[in-house]
Structure formats: structure tokens, C-alpha cells
Write a protein that holds these residues in place. Structure first.
Motif, PDB file in Angstrom:
ATOM      1  N   THR A 160       0.828  -1.196   0.000  1.00 10.99           N
ATOM      2  CA  THR A 160       0.000   0.000   0.000  1.00 10.99           C
ATOM      3  C   THR A 160       0.867   1.252   0.000  1.00 10.99           C
ATOM      4  N   LEU A 161       0.258   2.362  -0.373  1.00 12.74           N
ATOM      5  CA  LEU A 161       0.979   3.632  -0.370  1.00 12.74           C
ATOM      6  C   LEU A 161       1.430   3.995   1.037  1.00 12.74           C
ATOM      7  N   PHE A 162       0.561   3.798   2.015  1.00  7.48           N
ATOM      8  CA  PHE A 162       0.948   4.085   3.389  1.00  7.48           C
ATOM      9  C   PHE A 162       2.128   3.220   3.822  1.00  7.48           C
ATOM     10  N   ALA A 163       2.126   1.969   3.401  1.00  9.38           N
ATOM     11  CA  ALA A 163       3.208   1.063   3.795  1.00  9.38           C
ATOM     12  C   ALA A 163       4.543   1.508   3.212  1.00  9.38           C
ATOM     13  N   VAL A 164       4.520   2.104   2.024  1.00  2.84           N
ATOM     14  CA  VAL A 164       5.754   2.605   1.417  1.00  2.84           C
ATOM     15  C   VAL A 164       6.391   3.656   2.326  1.00  2.84           C
ATOM     16  N   THR A 165       5.541   4.527   2.881  1.00  2.00           N
ATOM     17  CA  THR A 165       6.037   5.629   3.703  1.00  2.00           C
ATOM     18  C   THR A 165       6.241   5.236   5.160  1.00  2.00           C
ATOM     19  N   LEU A 166       5.274   4.491   5.700  1.00  2.00           N
ATOM     20  CA  LEU A 166       5.271   4.207   7.135  1.00  2.00           C
ATOM     21  C   LEU A 166       5.992   2.923   7.507  1.00  2.00           C
ATOM     22  N   GLY A 167       6.157   2.045   6.540  1.00  2.00           N
ATOM     23  CA  GLY A 167       6.807   0.773   6.825  1.00  2.00           C
ATOM     24  C   GLY A 167       5.837  -0.340   7.150  1.00  2.00           C
ATOM     25  N   PHE A 168       4.549  -0.015   7.314  1.00  2.00           N
ATOM     26  CA  PHE A 168       3.514  -1.019   7.554  1.00  2.00           C
ATOM     27  C   PHE A 168       2.175  -0.433   7.114  1.00  2.00           C
ATOM     28  N   GLY A 169       1.160  -1.291   6.974  1.00  2.27           N
ATOM     29  CA  GLY A 169      -0.125  -0.885   6.457  1.00  2.27           C
ATOM     30  C   GLY A 169      -0.920   0.011   7.393  1.00  2.27           C
ATOM     31  N   MET A 218      -7.821   6.006  -2.329  1.00  2.00           N
ATOM     32  CA  MET A 218      -7.826   4.636  -1.825  1.00  2.00           C
ATOM     33  C   MET A 218      -6.554   3.883  -2.180  1.00  2.00           C
ATOM     34  N   ALA A 219      -5.677   4.507  -2.982  1.00  2.12           N
ATOM     35  CA  ALA A 219      -4.359   3.918  -3.231  1.00  2.12           C
ATOM     36  C   ALA A 219      -3.596   3.755  -1.929  1.00  2.12           C
ATOM     37  N   SER A 220      -3.960   4.570  -0.942  1.00  2.03           N
ATOM     38  CA  SER A 220      -3.251   4.537   0.338  1.00  2.03           C
ATOM     39  C   SER A 220      -3.387   3.189   1.032  1.00  2.03           C
ATOM     40  N   VAL A 221      -4.488   2.477   0.763  1.00  2.60           N
ATOM     41  CA  VAL A 221      -4.694   1.170   1.405  1.00  2.60           C
ATOM     42  C   VAL A 221      -4.857   0.047   0.369  1.00  2.60           C
ATOM     43  N   ASN A 222      -4.547   0.351  -0.896  1.00  2.00           N
ATOM     44  CA  ASN A 222      -4.742  -0.591  -2.010  1.00  2.00           C
ATOM     45  C   ASN A 222      -6.209  -0.942  -2.234  1.00  2.00           C
ATOM     46  N   GLY A 223      -7.103  -0.027  -1.829  1.00  6.07           N
ATOM     47  CA  GLY A 223      -8.516  -0.181  -2.132  1.00  6.07           C
ATOM     48  C   GLY A 223      -8.849   0.525  -3.438  1.00  6.07           C
ATOM     49  N   LYS A 224     -10.145   0.664  -3.746  1.00 13.07           N
ATOM     50  CA  LYS A 224     -10.556   1.310  -4.981  1.00 13.07           C
ATOM     51  C   LYS A 224     -12.035   1.655  -4.920  1.00 13.07           C
ATOM     52  N   GLU A 225     -12.428   2.666  -5.704  1.00 12.91           N
ATOM     53  CA  GLU A 225     -13.838   2.927  -5.950  1.00 12.91           C
ATOM     54  C   GLU A 225     -14.211   2.200  -7.241  1.00 12.91           C
ATOM     55  N   ARG A 226     -15.480   1.798  -7.383  1.00 13.88           N
ATOM     56  CA  ARG A 226     -15.859   0.910  -8.480  1.00 13.88           C
ATOM     57  C   ARG A 226     -17.088   1.411  -9.234  1.00 13.88           C
ATOM     58  N   ASN A 227     -17.165   1.024 -10.515  1.00 11.58           N
ATOM     59  CA  ASN A 227     -18.383   1.279 -11.280  1.00 11.58           C
ATOM     60  C   ASN A 227     -19.317   0.079 -11.141  1.00 11.58           C
ATOM     61  N   GLU A 228     -20.504   0.177 -11.715  1.00  8.76           N
ATOM     62  CA  GLU A 228     -21.484  -0.887 -11.513  1.00  8.76           C
ATOM     63  C   GLU A 228     -20.994  -2.240 -12.046  1.00  8.76           C
ATOM     64  N   LYS A 229     -20.320  -2.222 -13.178  1.00  5.95           N
ATOM     65  CA  LYS A 229     -19.810  -3.470 -13.749  1.00  5.95           C
ATOM     66  C   LYS A 229     -18.829  -4.142 -12.796  1.00  5.95           C
ATOM     67  N   GLU A 230     -17.968  -3.359 -12.171  1.00  9.88           N
ATOM     68  CA  GLU A 230     -16.979  -3.906 -11.230  1.00  9.88           C
ATOM     69  C   GLU A 230     -17.664  -4.414  -9.960  1.00  9.88           C
ATOM     70  N   TRP A 231     -18.674  -3.684  -9.488  1.00 10.11           N
ATOM     71  CA  TRP A 231     -19.430  -4.153  -8.325  1.00 10.11           C
ATOM     72  C   TRP A 231     -20.119  -5.482  -8.633  1.00 10.11           C
ATOM     73  N   LYS A 232     -20.773  -5.558  -9.777  1.00 11.64           N
ATOM     74  CA  LYS A 232     -21.494  -6.785 -10.143  1.00 11.64           C
ATOM     75  C   LYS A 232     -20.564  -7.989 -10.167  1.00 11.64           C
ATOM     76  N   LYS A 233     -19.360  -7.793 -10.693  1.00 13.19           N
ATOM     77  CA  LYS A 233     -18.382  -8.880 -10.747  1.00 13.19           C
ATOM     78  C   LYS A 233     -18.055  -9.382  -9.333  1.00 13.19           C
ATOM     79  N   LEU A 234     -17.877  -8.460  -8.392  1.00 12.90           N
ATOM     80  CA  LEU A 234     -17.606  -8.858  -7.015  1.00 12.90           C
ATOM     81  C   LEU A 234     -18.778  -9.636  -6.424  1.00 12.90           C
TER      82      LEU A 234
END
Length: 357
Positions: A145-154, A316-332
Motif C-alpha cells: 500500500t501507499l501508506f506502507a511505502v512511507t510508514l513501513g507497515f499498512g 484509496m491507493a493509500s490502502v490498495n482499495g478502490k472505488e468501483r463502477n457498476e460493472k466492477e461491483w457486479k463482478k464482485l
């Protein structure tokens, strides 16, 4: 002879320069917002009971008179961005400028029913916001994660190791929950006919308490990290459970995931959804999962709403998360074992998604 870029007109180049400079200095927007919260200016104006003049504001702030002009420049910029209104007071000689609250700055009045000042203080903590200086390094790293790059942990480990910031984060999430609660008051249909619900990552129970008050016969369980809920007291229809949603989710008619799934990768979201399905299909029941999150829709949303959603997606790059569109939500949902879903609008940028096994 004037130079050009690929035959561009000078007016186009100047417009592009303005766009570049706007983004170069965009961090000043956040810092000015942080300043007004740190200086408690929304509360000062609120307690004043009417628009406050610059001279009165400087006096209340007890800043050196030599900094009066700097207070004015900050207030003028914040007013330009919609956080204050500038009025003139006809009763004062030379019609001195006076500042009034707008709806946006009313949301920063500490002690009010709905206050997002804790969100400002948490999100703009330099320890975390400074991580975005490392985007280049992060983009080349595998599975970090982005935070882990800077902080050393998630991020979640960071919260565990830093009680003060953990408290700040919980206060920020609680303040945001009050906004969502405002929207949920018109969504009673979602909770009707339910006997039990689990609020995953429900923090100190801000949302669960509203649900319990509205539906006193509904049993609510808040599941969060043990250190978040360890000192919280149960009530008649509200209880707190410390645990890990990847390991166990209590059985219930419904599971609420409010701003949870955007924190996680697709793989982790599928794991969470599978646990949710187990929880709502126990004992032969067929319950549902309620997701409150963003649904990116660039074709239908207004430009400013889309920009907000895309900014949050980068965030959400900070925690390796993401926002999604409907197609991406449906897949999940499909990969998580669900058969159907329904999306309803909730707030300006959040949607309410009901998914069914």
C-alpha cells in the motif's frame, strides 16, 4: 516570432497553464481548510450570532495586528471557495468586511449535531497525507500500500500502533456516519422486516444507534477491531463484538458494509462477501447484504460528483482499495456468491446497494 506547441493558439496554451498552476497549488485548498478548523473559526462565527468583521475576528483569534492582512487573504480565499460569505455591515464606518457561515462551514461547527471537523483533522494529518509524495515509488512496488511505502507497515497496523491517531480515525468515521444517518432516515424500507443486522466496521456504533432508535425491535451487532469496541457498553438491542470480518461474522438477517469494501482489493472483497453470505444464509434463512459505497458513473453523474469519486479512487491507493463502477461491483457480487442486487441513490456521492444470495 511567437513560439507554439503543435500549432496551438496562445489562448489555448495560457488556458493550459492556468489548469497546471491550479493543480500545482491545489494543496493550498486543503491547508486553508485545515487552518480554519484549527483556528476554530466556524465556531467563532457561530457563537458571534451574526457575520463577524475582520477586526473582530482578528481580536478573537488574538493574532498580531501585523497578521490582520493575512487573516483577510485566507478568509477571502475560503469565501471564494464557498466556505464563507463576505458581507458588508452598513452600521460600521467604511462598511468593513464581515464573514458569515455557509452550509459547508456549518458542517465544521464543533459540537453541532452534524460536524465533519474530525474528518478534516484526520485526513489532513501530515503523517498520512504526506504519503502521497511517494506515489512514484509506490507505483513500482508489488503488493504494497501507499501508506506502507512511507510508514513501513499498512494503515490498519498503523492504527493499532498509534492510539492517538486511532482515536482520531474513529472520531472521523463517526462524524461521517452522522451524514449517512441523515440519508438513512429516508431509507426505512431497507431495514423493515429485519430482526437482526450486523454492522461490519461499525466503529463506536454511531450508525447502529440510529438504526436501533428507529427500529427498536431490531437487534443490532457492531463488529469491529477489539481495541475499537473493548470499552463500549451494550444496550437492550445493541451489542458490540470484537473480531475480524475475514474470520467470522455473526449470523443475522442482514449485514451492513458502510464504506468498507472500498478499502480492500477485489480478492479481499470477495472473501468478505463470502463471509457475509454465510452470515445471512444461516439456519436456512435468505437475508441480504447492504453496501453503502460509491458507484462511479461518469456518463450520468454531474462532473463535480464524478471528480469527487475519482479523487476518492486515487485516495484509496493509500490502502490498495478502490472505488468501483457498476460493472466492477457486479463482478464482485457474482464471485462472492450472490445472485442479484439493487442500487439506490443515498447521498450526493454515495449509493445504497442491496445484494441478495
Amino acid at each position: 516570432m511567437a513560439s507554439s506547441i503543435n500549432g496551438r493558439k496562445p489562448s489555448e496554451i495560457f488556458k493550459a497553464q492556468t489548469l497546471l498552476y491550479k493543480h500545482i497549488y491545489a494543496f493550498i485548498d486543503s491547508m486553508c481548510l485545515k487552518w480554519t478548523v484549527e483556528m476554530n473559526i466556524p465556531n467563532i462565527i457561530h457563537d458571534h450570532g451574526k457575520p463577524i468583521t475582520l477586526s473582530n475576528l482578528v481580536s478573537v483569534l488574538q493574532v498580531p495586528s501585523s497578521k490582520s492582512g493575512n487573516v483577510r487573504r485566507l478568509m477571502r480565499y475560503l469565501a471564494h471557495n464557498g466556505f464563507f460569505e463576505i458581507a458588508t455591515n452598513g452600521e460600521i464606518e467604511n462598511e468593513e468586511e464581515a464573514y458569515a457561515l455557509t452550509v459547508a462551514s456549518e458542517l465544521l461547527v464543533k459540537g453541532s449535531d452534524i460536524c465533519l471537523a474530525p474528518m478534516v483533522e484526520c485526513a489532513l494529518d501530515p503523517t498520512l497525507s504526506g504519503s502521497f509524495h511517494d506515489l512514484k515509488k509506490w507505483i513500482y512496488e508489488e503488493d504494497i500500500t501507499l501508506f506502507a511505502v512511507t510508514l513501513g507497515f499498512g494503515f490498519w497496523d498503523f492504527l493499532d500502533k498509534n492510539p492517538d491517531y486511532n482515536r482520531s480515525f474513529n472520531e472521523a468515521m463517526a462524524s461521517d456516519s452522522k451524514m449517512i444517518n441523515l440519508a438513512l432516515r429516508d431509507c426505512g424500507f431497507v431495514f423493515q422486516e429485519l430482526e437482526s443486522i450486523v454492522d461490519i466496521g461499525g466503529g463506536t456504533g454511531t450508525t447502529a444507534k440510529i438504526i436501533c432508535e428507529t427500529f427498536p425491535n431490531l437487534k443490532c451487532i457492531v463488529l469491529d477491531r477489539p481495541q475499537v469496541v473493548e470499552n463500549l457498553s451494550d444496550t437492550n438491542n445493541l451489542s458490540f463484538v470484537g473480531g475480524d470480518m475475514f474470520t467470522f461474522i455473526p449470523n443475522a438477517d442482514a449485514v451492513l458494509l458502510k464504506w468498507i469494501l472500498h478499502d480492500w482489493t477485489d480478492e479481499d472483497c470477495i472473501k468478505i462477501l463470502k463471509k457475509c453470505k454465510q452470515a445471512v444464509t444461516s439456519d436456512g434463512k435468505t437475508g441480504k447484504v447492504i453496501v453503502i459505497d460509491m458507484v462511479i458513473n461518469e456518463k450520468k453523474d454531474e462532473k463535480n460528483i464524478t471528480q469527487m469519486k475519482l479523487v476518492m479512487d486515487v485516495n484509496m491507493a493509500s490502502v490498495n482499495g478502490k472505488e468501483r463502477n457498476e460493472k466492477e461491483w457486479k463482478k464482485l457480487f457474482v464471485e462472492g456468491g450472490f445472485q442479484d442486487y439493487k442500487i439506490s441513490p443515498l447521498t450526493g456521492f454515495l449509493s445504497l446497494i442491496e445484494i441478495y444470495p
